[in-house]
Each structure stands twice: as C-alpha cells, then as structure tokens.
Design an enzyme around this catalytic site. Structure first.
Site, PDB file in Angstrom:
ATOM      1  N   ALA A 154       0.775  -1.158   0.226  1.00  0.00           N
ATOM      2  CA  ALA A 154       0.013  -0.062   0.185  1.00  0.00           C
ATOM      3  C   ALA A 154       0.847   1.109  -0.021  1.00  0.00           C
ATOM      4  CB  ALA A 154      -0.945   0.049   1.239  1.00  0.00           C
ATOM      5  N   THR A 208      -6.797   0.423 -10.976  1.00  0.00           N
ATOM      6  CA  THR A 208      -7.795   1.653 -10.807  1.00  0.00           C
ATOM      7  C   THR A 208      -7.061   3.074 -10.503  1.00  0.00           C
ATOM      8  OG1 THR A 208      -8.007   1.115  -8.398  1.00  0.00           O
ATOM      9  CG2 THR A 208      -9.690   0.129 -10.222  1.00  0.00           C
ATOM     10  N   ASP A 209      -5.865   2.796  -9.940  1.00  0.00           N
ATOM     11  CA  ASP A 209      -5.340   4.202  -9.591  1.00  0.00           C
ATOM     12  C   ASP A 209      -4.424   4.682 -10.719  1.00  0.00           C
ATOM     13  OD1 ASP A 209      -6.111   4.197  -7.106  1.00  0.00           O
ATOM     14  OD2 ASP A 209      -4.162   3.707  -6.054  1.00  0.00           O
ATOM     15  N   ILE A 247       3.652   1.762  -1.433  1.00  0.00           N
ATOM     16  CA  ILE A 247       4.236   2.017  -2.581  1.00  0.00           C
ATOM     17  C   ILE A 247       3.364   2.469  -3.955  1.00  0.00           C
ATOM     18  CG2 ILE A 247       6.060   1.079  -4.138  1.00  0.00           C
ATOM     19  CD1 ILE A 247       6.895  -1.048  -1.957  1.00  0.00           C
ATOM     20  N   ASP A 298      25.071  24.904 -31.859  1.00  0.00           N
ATOM     21  CA  ASP A 298      25.064  23.969 -33.094  1.00  0.00           C
ATOM     22  C   ASP A 298      26.441  23.777 -33.796  1.00  0.00           C
ATOM     23  OD1 ASP A 298      26.386  26.480 -33.751  1.00  0.00           O
ATOM     24  OD2 ASP A 298      24.796  27.120 -35.249  1.00  0.00           O
ATOM     25  N   ASP A 328      24.512  30.061 -27.799  1.00  0.00           N
ATOM     26  CA  ASP A 328      25.520  30.166 -28.743  1.00  0.00           C
ATOM     27  C   ASP A 328      24.851  31.569 -29.569  1.00  0.00           C
ATOM     28  OD1 ASP A 328      28.056  30.599 -30.113  1.00  0.00           O
ATOM     29  OD2 ASP A 328      27.267  28.861 -31.573  1.00  0.00           O
TER      30      ASP A 328
END
Length: 887
Positions: A286, A725-726, A288, A628, A332
C-alpha cells in the site's frame, strides 16, 4: 632516435624553430620511411572510439531505482509466504515499466560517431619532395600539409606559406566569418579564434592556398580535445529523476516504520505472527505507488510526441520535464541568435549614414534607420557599382533557390546590389574586367581594372586604413575622421570595408590600385539576428528565465547582437572575454558575483563554457545550453538540458544534445519550456493523486489493525487497486492540457521537491477523508448490517476503488468544480469509464473474482459503495471552500 611529440602551445612557437623541432624539411617533407616510423609511434590520426552503451546496459538500467528495489523485495516476500499470485503480479509491474522505459530510451546518441565522420576525407601531404594524396588517418606529426579552397583540414598545423588563405572555423570557434590566415605569431594567450597562424582539424578551407607543418593529430588536435571533453563530461541525474528518487526514499521510511510499528503492536497483543507478516506485507504494498514510474514514463513520452509535432525532437524522456524547470539558458550566437550569414548592414557615405535591410530574393531594400535619401545619391550608386565589380563571387537563384559561390562578404555585396534594383551581370557587361590586383595580407586591398566608354574605371575595396592612404585628394583631417568612423563601426561589432574608385582616359599601369583614388565610403557587414528571437527572449524574461550568450566570436560583435535581439537591456552592456575568466577553483566571491551578473561572454573556449555551466549548477540553477557547432558539444552534454539546432547545426551537436530543434527557432525553446512546465505540473498532480490514494490504503489497513476490527483489504486487492484503478486516472492527469498561465510565473525553485508542504498537508487531508468514508462503510456493514468478514472485505475493496476514482476531481486547480482542467480533460472520462468496466469484470468474471477473493455482493451494499465513493469529494470541497473563505 628520439620520438617526435606534439608541441605544447604551438601557436607561440616561431615557425623556423617549430620546423627544426619537428625535424622536417619544408621543401621536401618527410620521407616515406620516416612517416611510417612516426605513424607506428604516434598511431593513426583518428579520434578514439567511445565506449558504446549496449542494449543490455540500457535494459539493465530500467531495473534500478529505489521503488524498483522495494517492489522486488515485496515480490520476494510474497513468494516466501507462498503468495505466488501476488509475487508474479509485482514482477509483471516491474517488467511493464522496464520494457516501456527501454523502448523509449533506445536511440542512437553516439556523438563520437559523428565526430569520427569528420575524419574520413583524404589529405595532400609533401613526402619525398612530391605531393601525395593519402588517407587523413595516415597523416602524422611533422607532415607538410598542402591545402587549397574546398579542402577539409586533416590535422592541426602551423602555417609557413599562405596565399589569400581563409578557413571557416565557425563550428569550432563560433566565429561567423571565414578567418584570414597568415604566418605571424599571435599574442601568447590568444584564444583559438585569434590564432591566425594555425589550421585546425575538421575545418574547411574557403579560399586561397597554403602549406603547414602538422603539430597535432587525433586526440591531440583541438577537435580531439573537444571529443575527449564530450566523452568525459558527465551527466548528473536530472532534477525529475532526483526528486522521484528522493520521494521514494521517504516512502521507504514510511513503509518500514509502519510495518515495524504494526508488527510490534501485534506481537504485544499476542496476535498470530503469520497474519501480522501478511498484514505488514499489505502495508508495504500500500505504501508503494507501483504505477508511479510507469505513469511518469508515459506522461513524459506523451510530452515528447507533442513536442515532435512542434519541430522539437526530444532524445531523453526526462529532458521534457527538465527544460520546464530550466531557469538559465546559455545560448551560442552564430546560427542560434543570428542567421549565420553575412549581410550588408550599415552604409557610411560622406555626409550620409544609414542602416539598411536588403532582401535579394524579393529585390527589396529598406532603410531602417538613418538618412532615407541616401539611396538617391550618386555616391550610393557608385558604391554599388564598385562593390559588384571588385568582386569574384557569384550569386544566382536557380529553381527558386539561392545559389552562392565565393567569399560570404562578396556574396553579400552582390545581394545588396540586387536588392537595390541593380543587375550584377549587366554591370559586368558594361564594365568588362581587364586586370585584377588580388587581395593579400600585405596590401589588405583588392583592386580591379575595367574598360568603359573608351575609358577605364578602377574599383578598389579593402581595409579602411589602406584605402584611405591611397585617396590623395583627402586632407589629413578627413582621412582621420573616416578612419575613426571605421573603428567605431568595428567597436559596434561590424566588419568594415572601405570603397574607392578612379576614372581615367588612359589605361593605368600595374599599380592602378595604389594611388589617386576617390573615396566612396564604408560598408559595415553583420551576421543579422533572427527576427523571431526578440519576442522569444521577451517570453523568457516574462517566465523568469535568464538567457546568457556564450560565444567564441568578437566581443563587440557579441554585444551588438545581444542589444539588437534585446537579450540585454540598457544598463546591462557588460561583456567578458575568455581572458577575463579564471578557472572555476580560483574564483573568489567577487569574481563569482561578476560572472553571475554578466549576460554576454565572448572569445570563450569550450573548456570555459563547461566552467560557466558548472558555476551556475553549483549556484543551484537548472542550466540549458543551446548550440550548433562542434565547439558546443561538451557544454551540450554537461548542461542539464542540451538543445541543438537541427538545420544549421553540426551532426556532432545534434548527437550530443538532449533535444534537437528541427526548425532552428529559438521560439521552439519557449514552446518546449511551456510544455515542460505543463509536464511537471501534471506529474505533481498525479504523484499527489497516487500518494493520497496509497496513504488512504495504509490508513485503512493500519487503523483497522489498531482497532482490531479485522483485515478489510487483502495484499492482492491493494496491488490490484494500485496498478489498475489508480494508474489510469493518474495517467490521464499526466497527459493533461496545457496551462498558458504557467509561462507568466517564475521558474520553480530547483531545490523544491515535487511536493511542497502544502501538497503534503493536502495529501494527508485527502487520505483521511477517503479512509473515514471507507472505514465508516466497513464498520457500518459489519457491525450494523451483520456482514461477514469476506462481505465486509468486498465492500471495502469496491468502496475504496470507487472513492479513489472520484478523488481525481479533487485535483482541480481552478475555482469552478464543474469547469476546470480536470473536467475538460477527455482522458479523465475515458480512464473512469475504463476503470468502472474493469471493476465490473472483477465481479462478473469468475477467474478474476477468485484471484481477488470476490463473492456475491448483496444489493444493500451497492448504495453504501456509492456513498463511500462520493462522500470524500463532498467533504474535500467543503474543506477547500472554508480554506478559501479564511484567506
């Protein structure tokens, strides 16, 4: 025989001493045998290959991280207790996250490969008295290089013979214009851009011819040193990675603390140890948020796709969020703030001055500042004519595309003439060329002789001092005034040329360009700024982002461009050069303050760019770097977020950077920053959502255990809620709509965690509301309605699932409950429908019901599930309303 080694600071050594030290005859070069010996001794003239990151290494990295370790431990405990279904479910979560991360990170980012591609050209060297063409890898120290226009320099070398030689070093030094080369010794501490007596590996020769003795090969070259810095520059963990890791460590202590407390209390009560361990495992699961890393990965990937549609290619997932938190951007100049091309910018005629904008393709010339009548004068027409005639370049439009051949300054003169409505070809037909005096470093002028109407016209251009000295009709006062004017233009960052002419009835001698000239005026050339940069920089100011120019170009040029694009405001006109920068470990407090206040740095080396980035990183800033050129590659890698230009940029820069702008537009950086801020806000919301849901599960299990009212949730049910569901509502939060107001706020403090104190307070409030509602339903069902333990367990499972689904509406940021970024997010509604459908499957599909221990639910429980799900939302809205009234 003593081995021959590359000399240190070769630009400071007189050429005679250098040739003697390298033991080579400049007239005949090395012998074949000596070249072979040196090759075997020094190795090939190639860049060392960087260690490749294998696919296995990338995959292995997906299994690192604190949350991953916790989940792995939970899976191990599940197998140990015989709960194999739970163990395999946790492993499935780990595999889904690892595969997702691997697929999204698998891309070629080998900057060393790009550097190596610059090594494959042939080279011409003098050996045994004859010019031979060999592979560039076979060039060795002491070889005599023979170069001409179009060649790519094979190694670093010191010149001893030049003829109108120029090289384009923009990719290495940031210098916009081709550099005139000579054999004179520069000052001792000259940066690369001022070492005109040297040629550098990987730079193209644009004009003239020359001979030089090789002083460095492979990693010893300036290109090789940059390659080494690219390889050695280490990326630290991105801010998002660090914050998620810090959050995971908090979760470890929460998990260990609650599990240990529950075990101790249970043992003191003489409860069954196996039941206590199972409940402790449920608490661990629960605590985690199993779906957090998966949702974070997908949310970032979604941001990548959105940016790709806007011409921004993101190569590292975490770079999307990192750019959103960036509060300092090093940029630059050449090709980033400017267009990397030379144009006529300023005209200085006797008594008249104007700044112009010339568009050759549209054949349009506009006086943007100064004397509007300058284009009507005869002197102006004469200036155009001389600029076209004293010119060896060519400019044409073929199939709708401009084609340029020759020196960029001379090309710009042709474009100036076309924009002014003149036809260079027609001018050449009217004034056919009869003779030319080529430009040389001794005379510093170019002159051409033309026949016209039974007479002759002399056209001359060159350094102001030299041209003015040849205009005998000028008195000393005027000559000094015009020279001072050219110096002021140079101080303003313009490259200046003076123009003069002479008309005569008889053909002059060979010294036609050396006397009796009539002065026309001066032209100032500039690499023009990109038009879209100014509003983009203004957007950065409004967003609280500090933009700093770091270039290898001339200080005056850098300051001029910075002013034109409004990078600096009046009062900020300070510019520091590489000579002003001390090593990072030698900086005093005053030095650091001065550097942090300066907005423009010029003549800066690649190593100094690294120091500047580290200085700001030490100050707690999140640093972005745009570039570049090859010279930008180490800084692109060192910065928190490297941004390369895709059109004009070198492949080296693109391969090294985290992001590539396909349109080279600085505006795209602002777009990416806005997207990054939205991504972080979305991540904050779904982390808050997931943790509040997980904390409610912890409270449900813990409070039920302490109150000794049974075990309302099983470990596998908790895991199911966490990863099904989460996750879907959290994922919908992670791909939420843009919020334009975020770009009118200052950058968040990089030291601020993902969740601040207010978020933690709200998290506890959310969790307590859900817990009270769910445990209330469980207590009422078991104590008042006489539900069995299993029926109560089923009631808790569905009530908690429904409450957490409804909880997503508590995450809105607007005042309106019905119209906000949550209700407008269609993915939220898709996620809710999907989760409700999955919950129905757990009830009606026997296999799922068996795994989750679901039994038939009496109809009396349905209204309790609905009330338990909706009650927390009503409670939270009431609390938020009271909090707003209290402000």
């Amino acid at each position: 025989m003593q081995p021959i080694s590359a000399p240190e600071k070769p630009h400071q050594i007189p050429i005679d001493q250098l040739i003697q030290a390298l033991n080579v005859d400049p007239k005949t070069g090395l012998t074949a045998d000596e070249a072979k010996r040196r090759y075997e001794e020094s190795g090939p003239n190639a860049l060392q290959e960087a260690k490749r990151e294998s696919a296995f290494t990338i995959l292995l990295r997906q299994f690192t991280g604190v949350i991953v370790y916790i989940l792995a431990a939970a899976a191990g405990i599940s197998f140990f207790l015989g709960e194999t279904v739970e163990g395999f479910a946790i492993i499935a979560v780990l595999l889904i996250n690892a595969i997702t991360g691997f697929i999204l990170e698998w891309n070629a980012r080998q900057s060393m490969d790009a550097l190596r591609k610059m090594d494959t050209t042939p080279a011409r060297v003098l050996r045994d008295g004859r010019i031979r063409e060999i592979s560039s890898e076979e060039v060795t120290i002491g070889d005599i290089l023979v170069v001409e226009a179009g060649d790519l320099v094979a190694a670093d070398a010191n010149l001893f013979e030049v003829s109108q030689l120029q090289a384009d070093e923009s990719a290495l030094t940031g210098e916009s214009l081709p550099v005139d080369k000579n054999t004179e010794l520069p000052p001792d501490e000259s940066p690369l851009g001022d070492q005109h007596n040297r040629l550098f590996k990987g730079t193209p020769v644009t004009a003239g011819t020359g001979r030089a003795v090789v002083t460095g090969i492979g990693q010893q070259t300036e290109l090789g040193k940059i390659a080494t810095m690219v390889e050695e520059a280490k990326r630290s963990a991105t801010p998002l990675e660090a914050k998620l890791d810090s959050l995971a460590k908090v979760l470890i202590w929460v998990t260990v603390g609650l599990a240990a407390l529950f075990l101790v209390v249970g043992l003191l009560r003489n409860e069954e140890p196996l039941r206590l361990i199972e409940t402790a495992l449920a608490l661990s699961i629960a605590a985690i948020p199993e779906g957090m890393s998966v949702v974070a990965t997908i949310a970032l990937a979604y941001g990548m796709l959105r940016l790709a549609e806007k011409k921004v290619i993101v190569k590292r997932l975490s770079a999307v969020e990192t750019l959103g938190g960036t509060n300092v951007i090093f940029t630059d100049k050449t090709g980033t703030l400017t267009q990397n091309r030379i144009e006529v910018n300023t005209l200085q005629l006797p008594g008249q001055q104007a700044e112009i904008r010339a568009d050759a393709e549209a054949q349009k010339l506009e006086v943007v500042h100064g004397d509007q009548a300058i284009t009507e004068s005869e002197t102006y027409q004469q200036l155009i004519r001389v600029g076209v005639l004293c010119n060896n370049a060519d400019y044409d439009i073929v199939d709708g595309k401009p084609k340029e051949v020759g020196d960029p300054v001379e090309v710009s003169l042709l474009k100036f003439a076309i924009a002014a409505g003149q036809n260079p070809d027609q001018i050449h037909r009217e004034f056919p060329r009869k003779a030319e005096k080529a430009f040389s470093s001794d005379t510093r002028i170019m002159g051409t002789l033309h026949e016209h109407n039974n007479g002759f016209l002399v056209a001359v251009k060159g350094a102001a001092e030299e041209v003015l000295d040849r205009c005998q009709s000028l008195d000393e006062k005027d000559r000094k005034a015009y020279y001072d004017l050219s110096e002021k233009m140079a101080t303003d960052g313009l490259r200046t040329l003076a123009f003069a002419y002479r008309q005569t009835d008889t053909r002059p001698g060979d010294d036609f360009a050396d006397k009796d000239l009539t002065y026309i005026g001066l032209i100032g050339f500039l690499d023009p700024p990109r038009t879209e940069v100014t509003p983009a920089l203004q957007a950065c100011r409004e967003a609280g982002i500090k933009v700093i120019m770091v270039t290898g170009d001339h200080p005056a040029t850098a300051l001029t461009i910075a002013s034109k694009v409004r990078l600096i405001e009046p009062g900020e006109e300070m510019v520091l050069t590489g000579k002003d920068l001390k090593p990072l470990n030698e900086l005093q407090a005053d030095d650091r303050k001065k550097l942090l206040e300066c907005r423009v740095f010029a003549r800066v080396s690649p190593a100094q760019k690294l120091d500047m980035i580290e200085l700001y990183q030490q100050d707690g800033d999140i640093v972005g770097m745009t570039g570049d050129g090859v010279n930008d590659a180490p800084a692109l890698k060192k910065s928190d977020i490297g941004i390369a230009m895709g059109l004009r940029g070198t492949q080296v820069a693109a391969e090294t950077a985290d992001m590539v702008l396909k349109d080279d537009s600085f505006t795209s950086i602002v777009t990416a920053i806005a997207q990054g801020r939205v991504i972080f806000e979305n991540i904050r919301k779904f982390v808050l959502f997931l943790l509040s849901c997980n904390l409610s599960e912890i409270f449900v299990v813990t409070f039920a255990g302490f109150l000794n009212v049974g075990n309302p949730l099983l470990p596998l049910q908790i895991l199911f809620i966490n990863i099904v569901t989460d996750v879907f509502p959290a994922l919908a939060l992670g791909v939420g709509r843009e919020n334009s107001s975020l770009m009118h706020q200052p950058p968040r403090d990089p030291k601020t965690p993902i969740m601040d104190r207010r978020d933690w307070r709200m998290l506890v409030l959310y969790a307590l509301a859900i817990t009270a509602s769910v445990l209330g339903a469980y207590w009422f069902g078991t104590q008042k309605l006489g539900l069995t333990q299993q029926e109560g367990n089923n009631l808790t499972f569905y009530a908690l699932s429904f409450a957490q689904l409804m909880h997503v509406f508590n995450l809105r940021s607007g005042r309106s409950f019905f119209v906000n970024e949550i209700t407008r997010n269609r993915y939220i509604w898709y996620a809710l429908l999907l989760c409700v459908f999955i919950l129905l499957l757990t009830y009606y599909v026997p296999f799922l019901a068996q795994i989750l221990s679901i039994k038939t639910i009496p109809s009396t429980e349905l209204w309790m599930i609905a009330v338990a799900g909706i009650a927390p939302v009503i409670l939270i809205q009431l609390v938020k309303g009271v909090m707003r009234l209290g402000k």
